[in-house]
Design an enzyme around this catalytic site. Sequence first.
Site, PDB file in Angstrom:
ATOM      1  N   GLU A 167     -59.090  37.483 -17.718  1.00  0.00           N
ATOM      2  CA  GLU A 167     -58.455  38.760 -18.069  1.00  0.00           C
ATOM      3  C   GLU A 167     -58.018  38.839 -19.537  1.00  0.00           C
ATOM      4  OE1 GLU A 167     -58.851  38.216 -14.981  1.00  0.00           O
ATOM      5  OE2 GLU A 167     -58.796  40.129 -13.948  1.00  0.00           O
ATOM      6  N   TYR A 169     -56.303  36.613 -21.278  1.00  0.00           N
ATOM      7  CA  TYR A 169     -55.052  35.930 -21.629  1.00  0.00           C
ATOM      8  C   TYR A 169     -55.357  34.662 -22.438  1.00  0.00           C
ATOM      9  CZ  TYR A 169     -52.527  39.136 -18.553  1.00  0.00           C
ATOM     10  OH  TYR A 169     -51.975  40.258 -17.980  1.00  0.00           O
ATOM     11  N   ARG A 217     -58.590  30.465 -12.209  1.00  0.00           N
ATOM     12  CA  ARG A 217     -59.171  31.828 -12.293  1.00  0.00           C
ATOM     13  C   ARG A 217     -60.142  31.840 -13.468  1.00  0.00           C
ATOM     14  NH1 ARG A 217     -56.286  36.917 -11.245  1.00  0.00           N
ATOM     15  NH2 ARG A 217     -57.896  38.515 -11.229  1.00  0.00           N
ATOM     16  N   HIS A 255     -58.271  42.627 -20.429  1.00  0.00           N
ATOM     17  CA  HIS A 255     -57.496  43.874 -20.326  1.00  0.00           C
ATOM     18  C   HIS A 255     -57.906  44.876 -21.399  1.00  0.00           C
ATOM     19  CE1 HIS A 255     -55.173  42.718 -16.996  1.00  0.00           C
ATOM     20  NE2 HIS A 255     -54.410  41.835 -17.611  1.00  0.00           N
ATOM     21  N   GLN A 342     -51.045  54.042  -9.175  1.00  0.00           N
ATOM     22  CA  GLN A 342     -49.929  54.897  -9.585  1.00  0.00           C
ATOM     23  C   GLN A 342     -48.552  54.257  -9.403  1.00  0.00           C
ATOM     24  OE1 GLN A 342     -52.179  58.699  -7.961  1.00  0.00           O
ATOM     25  NE2 GLN A 342     -50.091  59.196  -8.437  1.00  0.00           N
TER      26      GLN A 342
END
Length: 684
Positions: A167, A169, A217, A255, A342
Amino acid sequence: MTSTYPNLLKPLDLGFTELKNRVLMGSMHTGLEDRFWNIHKFARYFAERAEGGVGLMVTGGYSPNLVGQLAPLSSTMNNRGTALLHRHVTGAVHEAGGKICLQLLHAGRYGYQPLIVSASATKAPISPFKARALSTKGVERQINDFVDAAKLAKFAGYDGVEVMGSEGYFINQFLCERTNKRTDKWGGPFENRMRLPVEIVRRMREAVGPEFIIIYRLSMLDLVEGGQTWDQVVTLGKAIEQAGATIINTGIGWHEARVPTIVTSVPRGGFADVTAKFYGEVAIPICTTNRINTPEKGEEILAAGKADMVSMARPLLADSEFVRKAEQGRSDEINTCIACNQACLDHVFQAKRASCLVNPRACHETELVLTVAPVARRVAVVGAGPAGLAAATTAAKRGHKVTLFDADDQIGGQFNYAKRIPGKEEFYETLRYFQRQIELLQIDLKLNTRVDSKALVGQGFDDVIIATGVKPRTPKIDGIDHPKVLGYLDVLRHNKPVGKTVAVIGAGGIGFDVSEFLTHDFGQHPEGEQISVADWQAEWGVNPTFEGPGGLAEREPTPSPRKIYLMQRKTGKVGGGLGKTSGWVHRNSLKHRDVEMLKGCRYDRIDDQGLHITLTDKNGKAQESRVLAVDNVIICAGQESFRELYDQLSESGVKAHLIGGADLAEELDAKRAIRQGTEVAAAI
Ligand code: FAD
Ligand code: NAP
Ligand code: SF4
């Protein structure tokens, strides 16, 4: 025992321990991690999911040190006091028969704080701070901190840790040339760049011993320019296995990637083939992830031999009993995650506690408690939109006798229009869930029944809940009665024909959705069906072979059957009010379909020529006048409360509860409607 999901529900033997099934509740930051005084709420949140039968859970990310924090004072595992506190969590989970790992996440340059460090001095587009480059010794310190944090996790009673290597990081930042410009042994060729994660896992395994789960991961698809190639991913995966990992979990997309990875328009199981391509490269169990939200999808993926486990994160927020219901053949009772982001991700990005649009109890388990009512009351709920459905089902669950009225011939209110939007097909699931609950809870459902005060007054109801929703706002524009003007309900409810050139007034959620609807050719892709993974990959530029740096490809054009202008009066970004984690996807999708977005619009008049507008600057000063020669003007200019019934009842002296759009139309969304309906019914 025979099961509908034999692969999903099969135990997984890890050698030193066994997982009771193949469902991993993936890591999600909820906001409960960050403050020690929330530890009991955090424990209850996980305990409910353990009781619900999940095989293995992973917490939100904990930094191994201060420089790796996501934000100032955010979750960190770097001392024994914190670790001791976590025994409340691990104790509650173990008592409920579950297993749990702590995720170790070093944010690197993604940290939203000034102390951030990375492989090199770079700035991420999603953080205002520039990271400091670590010295060679500094890298060693980060590794030691990862190892110490794993030891603390063990001391806290966790069954293992997940090392966050994807992701975008910290660890991912070392792996890719785009962020690693080092010339020491931690940079340069890939063997050097991958040294960091391999050393973390190797030294961690030495420190924690053989009987402790280490999930790694692995970023299998970076989806950014200068990302890893497939060969590099495989090389790293094999080295991670050698270093002592127990399970490899799939990571998809940095991201900062401009390819959506988890929003609702990503087709279900859209990245399972990435894991499938990796599967077989190592002998340890492999977990797949992203947009898997039903037991059926999980089973299908596992049965096809694409992975050993399935990670689901948000679906377990939406329904803590997901696994139990699947085991008992009650999957039609699952409250399905609609991937809207949301109440979960969007909240976390606004530093608010996460919850769930379809399940407001998520992360509020100790606060929104549904007790059995001391006395069963007769409750009338008027309006079967999201607010009324939540109120009716909550009241009935508590033992009240509920009658639910709706003027329409189906339940759902405005969700019946939302579900028609391409990419929002998941909204069908919420309606299926509520329909099933109505049957199970024996709610007396009266459709095609427009209720007036006479139908309620003197009918023996102890409580009346008004959830009559909203009606579209009609703006005051010269020529608003012209035949070429349509409302969004004309399009989405009444299927009125729409011409080839269209102006959409109002760029809120509904203006965007209507534009998306009108730019699709339903001849090619039937309404109600999710786009195929292959078509989605072509549209968003994902290389179907996942080869090449980052697994990216050229995006294929997606021609629209119509020319659309999407307009707002505000001078800020068009659609600036859309969700933090999904708004960019909506904007990008429409731009790709050549929708022209106009801001600072003054709507002068509508006539046979079309829509006359004046474009203004941020001070309201006219800059340019245009005539948009459109066949239709579609009004999506917000809504007003529809509460005649409530007013009538008040005049008759009946005190009713008012919820959802009927209560307040401003900034209404289904999240508020469902939460309010649940809360009101929880208190009756
Ligand atoms: P409504 O959904 O308006 O339901 C009111 C119900 O009351 C209706 O079924 C109506 O028939 C009934 N009713 C009214 N008067 C009477 C009467 N006198 N007697 C009997 N029945 C009556 N929200 C989100 O959060 N996320 C989204 O992605 C999203 N997408 C959307 C997309 C579209 C195209 C649209 C139109 C809306 C979308 N929304 C979304 C908004 C969301 O649907 C609304 O916020 C929500 O439906 C409001 O719920 P409600 O129950 O208050 O009202
Ligand atoms: P909205 O988000 O409030 O947008 C209304 C739009 O109309 C705005 O662009 C506003 O922009 C414009 N407008 C308001 N008054 C106007 C007027 N008098 N004349 C001309 N334009 C006017 O409302 P919505 O699009 O109707 O959506 C309703 C709710 O459903 C929203 O609150 C939203 O959260 C929810 N929803 C969410 C999603 C989602 O994907 N999350 C999707 C659909 C709906 P200007 O004032 O700048 O012109
Ligand atoms: Fe899923 Fe939306 Fe709930 Fe998040 S808020 S868990 S995306 S349904």
